[in-house]
Design a protein around this motif. Sequence first.
Motif, PDB file in Angstrom:
ATOM      1  N   SER A 159      11.303  -1.738   9.188  1.00 12.09           N
ATOM      2  CA  SER A 159      12.450  -1.486  10.056  1.00 12.09           C
ATOM      3  C   SER A 159      12.191  -2.334  11.292  1.00 12.09           C
ATOM      4  CB  SER A 159      12.606  -0.011  10.385  1.00 12.09           C
ATOM      5  OG  SER A 159      11.505   0.454  11.113  1.00 12.09           O
ATOM      6  N   ARG A 160      13.058  -2.276  12.293  1.00 11.41           N
ATOM      7  CA  ARG A 160      12.925  -3.188  13.430  1.00 11.41           C
ATOM      8  C   ARG A 160      11.525  -3.107  14.043  1.00 11.41           C
ATOM      9  NH1 ARG A 160      14.738  -3.268  18.714  1.00 11.41           N
ATOM     10  NH2 ARG A 160      15.256  -5.376  19.367  1.00 11.41           N
ATOM     11  N   LYS A 161      10.807  -4.210  14.049  1.00  9.68           N
ATOM     12  CA  LYS A 161       9.448  -4.326  14.618  1.00  9.68           C
ATOM     13  C   LYS A 161       8.416  -3.434  13.911  1.00  9.68           C
ATOM     14  CE  LYS A 161      10.771  -5.798  19.206  1.00  9.68           C
ATOM     15  NZ  LYS A 161      10.946  -5.390  20.567  1.00  9.68           N
ATOM     16  N   VAL A 162       8.758  -2.863  12.760  1.00 10.79           N
ATOM     17  CA  VAL A 162       7.815  -1.988  12.044  1.00 10.79           C
ATOM     18  C   VAL A 162       7.631  -2.512  10.622  1.00 10.79           C
ATOM     19  CG1 VAL A 162       7.411   0.359  11.169  1.00 10.79           C
ATOM     20  CG2 VAL A 162       8.545   0.032  13.370  1.00 10.79           C
ATOM     21  N   ARG A 163       6.374  -2.513  10.183  1.00 10.58           N
ATOM     22  CA  ARG A 163       6.086  -2.913   8.800  1.00 10.58           C
ATOM     23  C   ARG A 163       5.002  -1.978   8.294  1.00 10.58           C
ATOM     24  NH1 ARG A 163       2.418  -7.185   6.750  1.00 10.58           N
ATOM     25  NH2 ARG A 163       3.254  -7.999   4.792  1.00 10.58           N
ATOM     26  N   ARG A 164       5.356  -1.132   7.322  1.00  4.33           N
ATOM     27  CA  ARG A 164       4.395  -0.159   6.823  1.00  4.33           C
ATOM     28  C   ARG A 164       4.000  -0.558   5.394  1.00  4.33           C
ATOM     29  NH1 ARG A 164       3.981   3.427  10.704  1.00  4.33           N
ATOM     30  NH2 ARG A 164       2.512   4.615   9.464  1.00  4.33           N
ATOM     31  N   VAL A 165       2.724  -0.962   5.267  1.00  5.79           N
ATOM     32  CA  VAL A 165       2.231  -1.449   3.981  1.00  5.79           C
ATOM     33  C   VAL A 165       1.437  -0.326   3.324  1.00  5.79           C
ATOM     34  CG1 VAL A 165       0.805  -3.222   2.868  1.00  5.79           C
ATOM     35  CG2 VAL A 165       2.091  -3.790   4.932  1.00  5.79           C
ATOM     36  N   LEU A 166       1.902   0.160   2.176  1.00 10.61           N
ATOM     37  CA  LEU A 166       1.249   1.336   1.581  1.00 10.61           C
ATOM     38  C   LEU A 166       0.008   0.986   0.759  1.00 10.61           C
ATOM     39  CD1 LEU A 166       4.259   3.615   0.663  1.00 10.61           C
ATOM     40  CD2 LEU A 166       2.966   3.424   2.785  1.00 10.61           C
ATOM     41  N   SER A 167      -0.030  -0.221   0.198  1.00  9.87           N
ATOM     42  CA  SER A 167      -1.288  -0.657  -0.439  1.00  9.87           C
ATOM     43  C   SER A 167      -1.459  -2.131  -0.078  1.00  9.87           C
ATOM     44  CB  SER A 167      -1.271  -0.422  -1.948  1.00  9.87           C
ATOM     45  OG  SER A 167      -0.124  -0.990  -2.544  1.00  9.87           O
ATOM     46  N   ASP A 168      -1.273  -3.055  -1.014  1.00 11.05           N
ATOM     47  CA  ASP A 168      -1.386  -4.487  -0.692  1.00 11.05           C
ATOM     48  C   ASP A 168      -0.045  -5.030  -0.229  1.00 11.05           C
ATOM     49  OD1 ASP A 168      -3.932  -4.426  -1.821  1.00 11.05           O
ATOM     50  OD2 ASP A 168      -3.124  -4.879  -3.821  1.00 11.05           O
ATOM     51  N   ASP A 169      -0.093  -6.136   0.506  1.00 12.69           N
ATOM     52  CA  ASP A 169       1.164  -6.824   0.846  1.00 12.69           C
ATOM     53  C   ASP A 169       1.247  -8.159   0.105  1.00 12.69           C
ATOM     54  OD1 ASP A 169      -0.813  -8.088   2.254  1.00 12.69           O
ATOM     55  OD2 ASP A 169       0.296  -8.220   4.138  1.00 12.69           O
ATOM     56  N   PHE A 170       0.631  -8.191  -1.073  1.00 14.06           N
ATOM     57  CA  PHE A 170       0.694  -9.411  -1.887  1.00 14.06           C
ATOM     58  C   PHE A 170       0.700  -9.055  -3.369  1.00 14.06           C
ATOM     59  CE2 PHE A 170      -3.788  -8.404  -1.243  1.00 14.06           C
ATOM     60  CZ  PHE A 170      -4.271  -8.431  -2.546  1.00 14.06           C
ATOM     61  N   ILE A 171       1.065 -10.045  -4.186  1.00 13.50           N
ATOM     62  CA  ILE A 171       0.896  -9.887  -5.632  1.00 13.50           C
ATOM     63  C   ILE A 171       0.040 -11.056  -6.120  1.00 13.50           C
ATOM     64  CG2 ILE A 171       3.023  -8.634  -6.163  1.00 13.50           C
ATOM     65  CD1 ILE A 171       4.150 -11.416  -7.041  1.00 13.50           C
ATOM     66  N   THR A 172      -0.533 -10.903  -7.298  1.00 10.81           N
ATOM     67  CA  THR A 172      -1.297 -11.993  -7.888  1.00 10.81           C
ATOM     68  C   THR A 172      -0.484 -12.572  -9.026  1.00 10.81           C
ATOM     69  OG1 THR A 172      -3.275 -10.769  -7.336  1.00 10.81           O
ATOM     70  CG2 THR A 172      -3.559 -12.604  -8.852  1.00 10.81           C
ATOM     71  N   ASP A 173      -0.484 -13.885  -9.099  1.00 13.64           N
ATOM     72  CA  ASP A 173       0.271 -14.553 -10.160  1.00 13.64           C
ATOM     73  C   ASP A 173      -0.678 -15.463 -10.936  1.00 13.64           C
ATOM     74  OD1 ASP A 173       2.393 -15.285 -11.720  1.00 13.64           O
ATOM     75  OD2 ASP A 173       3.299 -16.629 -10.255  1.00 13.64           O
ATOM     76  N   GLU A 174      -0.326 -15.723 -12.179  1.00 10.87           N
ATOM     77  CA  GLU A 174      -1.085 -16.706 -12.962  1.00 10.87           C
ATOM     78  C   GLU A 174      -0.080 -17.657 -13.565  1.00 10.87           C
ATOM     79  OE1 GLU A 174      -4.718 -15.885 -15.520  1.00 10.87           O
ATOM     80  OE2 GLU A 174      -3.146 -16.203 -17.012  1.00 10.87           O
ATOM     81  N   ILE A 175      -0.253 -18.942 -13.337  1.00  6.07           N
ATOM     82  CA  ILE A 175       0.691 -19.866 -13.961  1.00  6.07           C
ATOM     83  C   ILE A 175      -0.033 -20.886 -14.820  1.00  6.07           C
ATOM     84  CG2 ILE A 175       2.529 -19.568 -12.260  1.00  6.07           C
ATOM     85  CD1 ILE A 175       1.863 -22.169 -11.068  1.00  6.07           C
ATOM     86  N   ASN A 176       0.688 -21.289 -15.851  1.00  2.00           N
ATOM     87  CA  ASN A 176       0.136 -22.219 -16.830  1.00  2.00           C
ATOM     88  C   ASN A 176       0.782 -23.587 -16.607  1.00  2.00           C
ATOM     89  OD1 ASN A 176      -0.277 -23.712 -19.199  1.00  2.00           O
ATOM     90  ND2 ASN A 176      -0.557 -21.834 -20.391  1.00  2.00           N
TER      91      ASN A 176
END
Length: 379
Positions: A159-176
């Motif tokens: 929300s405005r000026k708020v960021r609540r991250v419950l676990s990670d703020d990323f994902i892992t990808d694998e590309i071929n």
Amino acid sequence: MQCKYFGICGSCTLYKKSYKEQLELKKNETINSFKEFGVNNIDIIASNTSHFRCRAEFRIYHIEDDISYAMNRLDRQGVVTIDSCEIVHNSIYSVMPKIIDEIVDNKMLRFKLFSIEFLTSNLGEMLVTMIYHKKIDESWDEEGKKLSDKLNIKLIGRSRKVRRVLSDDFITDEINVNGDKYRYQIYENSFIQPNCAVNAKMIGWVKSNLAGDKRDLLEAYCGHGNFTIALSSEFNRVLATEISKTSIKSAKINCTLNNIDSIKFIRLSAEELTEAINKKRVFTRLKDVDLDSYNFSHIFVDPPRSGLDEHSINLVKKFDNIIYVSCSQETLKRDLKELIDEYEIINFAIFDQFAYTSHVETGVILRKIGLIRKEKYEN
Ligand SMILES: C[S@@+](CC[C@H](N)C(=O)[O-])C[C@H]1O[C@@H](n2cnc3c(N)ncnc32)[C@H](O)[C@@H]1O
């Protein structure tokens, strides 16, 4: 692909044509537009015809106590509510209705929810960001945690000026890429190519078409190292730069994930990179980098829609080989006009990142004219 919202939803504009016809249209328009540069033969990298977008964002429409996803209407007269979207990756497609079912009766999660963003990867990880027009705090976390556990998703509340991250703020990808696998950590709120399958083919196209004597590579606008990581095996060393702190952070992690030590990722804007290379300014961020020790043979640029500024054009002209990936044919054309007297286009491709729309990603590989003549003469 068939979609019940074709003609109503503003997302897919080329819906009247078959996918084959769309590609033919994009090919012909591109050749027509670039024929002044001698382009008459181009490679076409097609998309999957449905479920190709790994990133998607939907507005949330509230009707009394009910909610629904919504998109802008094609006729620009407000929004159309939707319960599914045929162009999003299968993992987004399947989680979309589940989220609505879970939050419709949950006042904390539903109230003033403005939009939802989805980010997924080839490994099926799912990061969902819920964006609110109200302040959210710890009491939101409690309900959010239940949702993320139940649906096995990573969840962020904004929300405005708020960021609540419950676990990670990323994902892992694998590309071929042409048979080689690469791992990437991709952070919420940083740039990613939207069409994962086309992205892998696009990197593969560049990798297979690199020309000339490959020494060191300089890259501007490198993002999280999407191209850099896979291209690094073709060069002795790579110096890659980018304006976003978050992207540089993930680029460095991506080097470690792929056991690569030949790349230096430095946070520099394209303007700053030009100043550094031209020795107009000294940067503490470059204190551990001996610029003079690099023997650059290639420069790779993948700028935003605005293309290259005047200084960056002068910078790329210092190189024997230029690889230019562009999301705007308009600015690409403008920039090619500045380069074409000194360079020859040796490969040209369109990558259909944005199927069902008129947008297209373009790749051009250029080589200094004198060098091509010299090579022909020597052979
Ligand atoms: C089209 S994206 C390409 C990123 C990367 N090549 C990829 O494939 O994911 C353009 C990138 O340029 C960065 N950028 C925007 N303006 C910039 C600037 N003035 N100088 C350097 N990087 C910039 C953005 O943060 C973004 O990561």
